[in-house]
Design a protein around this motif. Structure first.
Motif, PDB file in Angstrom:
ATOM      1  N   GLY A  36      76.030  61.434   9.761  1.00 58.43           N
ATOM      2  CA  GLY A  36      77.443  61.175  10.007  1.00 58.43           C
ATOM      3  C   GLY A  36      78.113  62.181  10.913  1.00 58.43           C
ATOM      4  O   GLY A  36      79.271  62.020  11.274  1.00 58.43           O
ATOM      5  N   ARG A  40      74.635  60.334  14.208  1.00 53.62           N
ATOM      6  CA  ARG A  40      75.595  59.322  13.785  1.00 53.62           C
ATOM      7  C   ARG A  40      74.932  58.004  13.401  1.00 53.62           C
ATOM      8  O   ARG A  40      73.804  57.739  13.760  1.00 53.62           O
ATOM      9  CB  ARG A  40      76.640  59.130  14.886  1.00 53.62           C
ATOM     10  N   GLU A  42      75.462  55.072  14.511  1.00 52.23           N
ATOM     11  CA  GLU A  42      75.181  54.206  15.658  1.00 52.23           C
ATOM     12  C   GLU A  42      73.843  54.551  16.303  1.00 52.23           C
ATOM     13  O   GLU A  42      73.257  53.732  16.994  1.00 52.23           O
ATOM     14  CB  GLU A  42      76.251  54.333  16.757  1.00 52.23           C
ATOM     15  N   ARG A  71      74.811  48.227   6.731  1.00 50.91           N
ATOM     16  CA  ARG A  71      75.305  49.321   7.561  1.00 50.91           C
ATOM     17  C   ARG A  71      76.350  50.156   6.841  1.00 50.91           C
ATOM     18  O   ARG A  71      76.987  49.695   5.905  1.00 50.91           O
ATOM     19  CB  ARG A  71      75.852  48.786   8.878  1.00 50.91           C
ATOM     20  N   THR A  73      79.490  53.390   7.650  1.00 51.46           N
ATOM     21  CA  THR A  73      80.241  54.151   8.654  1.00 51.46           C
ATOM     22  C   THR A  73      79.816  55.613   8.553  1.00 51.46           C
ATOM     23  O   THR A  73      79.233  56.039   7.550  1.00 51.46           O
ATOM     24  CB  THR A  73      81.760  54.045   8.423  1.00 51.46           C
ATOM     25  N   ASN A  74      80.139  56.383   9.592  1.00 51.87           N
ATOM     26  CA  ASN A  74      79.824  57.812   9.558  1.00 51.87           C
ATOM     27  C   ASN A  74      80.551  58.488   8.409  1.00 51.87           C
ATOM     28  O   ASN A  74      80.020  59.384   7.768  1.00 51.87           O
ATOM     29  CB  ASN A  74      80.187  58.461  10.898  1.00 51.87           C
ATOM     30  N   SER A  75      81.760  58.037   8.137  1.00 56.81           N
ATOM     31  CA  SER A  75      82.538  58.581   7.030  1.00 56.81           C
ATOM     32  C   SER A  75      81.840  58.318   5.687  1.00 56.81           C
ATOM     33  O   SER A  75      81.786  59.204   4.827  1.00 56.81           O
ATOM     34  CB  SER A  75      83.930  57.952   7.049  1.00 56.81           C
ATOM     35  N   ASP A  76      81.300  57.102   5.504  1.00 60.50           N
ATOM     36  CA  ASP A  76      80.566  56.774   4.274  1.00 60.50           C
ATOM     37  C   ASP A  76      79.373  57.718   4.095  1.00 60.50           C
ATOM     38  O   ASP A  76      79.097  58.193   2.995  1.00 60.50           O
ATOM     39  CB  ASP A  76      80.020  55.338   4.319  1.00 60.50           C
TER      40      ASP A  76
END
Length: 91
Positions: A36, A40, A42, A71, A73-76
């Motif tokens: 994250g 990252r 992505e 998938r 998120t980076n925050s997750d």
């Protein structure tokens, strides 16, 4: 113990040696890892299973989201790793 999606692993080799990462996907003998921040969601790091040490599974909410949607998120990912280390204000 073998690593699977939503597991937390410790990198044993390479530039990211010593870093905790979250397994975001599996490709045969390879794991796709992200933390994250530097690595990252992505663009996950593709690493052989033998080059990581399984540490355990992430929290239930993050695991459920990854298994349902495929998938995160980076925050997750950052939140899951900080919950694992007990450092909740590191987001």
């Amino acid at each position: 113990m073998e690593s699977h999606a939503a597991d937390i692993v410790l990198s044993l080799t390479g530039r990211d040696k010593g870093q905790l990462m979250l397994v975001v996907a599996e490709e045969g003998d390879f794991l796709l890892l992200a933390n994250g921040r530097a690595r990252r969601a992505e663009a996950p790091k593709r690493k052989r299973r033998k080059h990581v040490s399984p540490q355990g599974t992430c929290d239930a909410r993050t695991r459920q989201k990854l298994l349902e949607t495929g998938r995160l998120t980076n925050s997750d990912i950052r939140k899951a790793l900080s919950l694992w280390t007990g450092d909740e204000d590191a987001n």
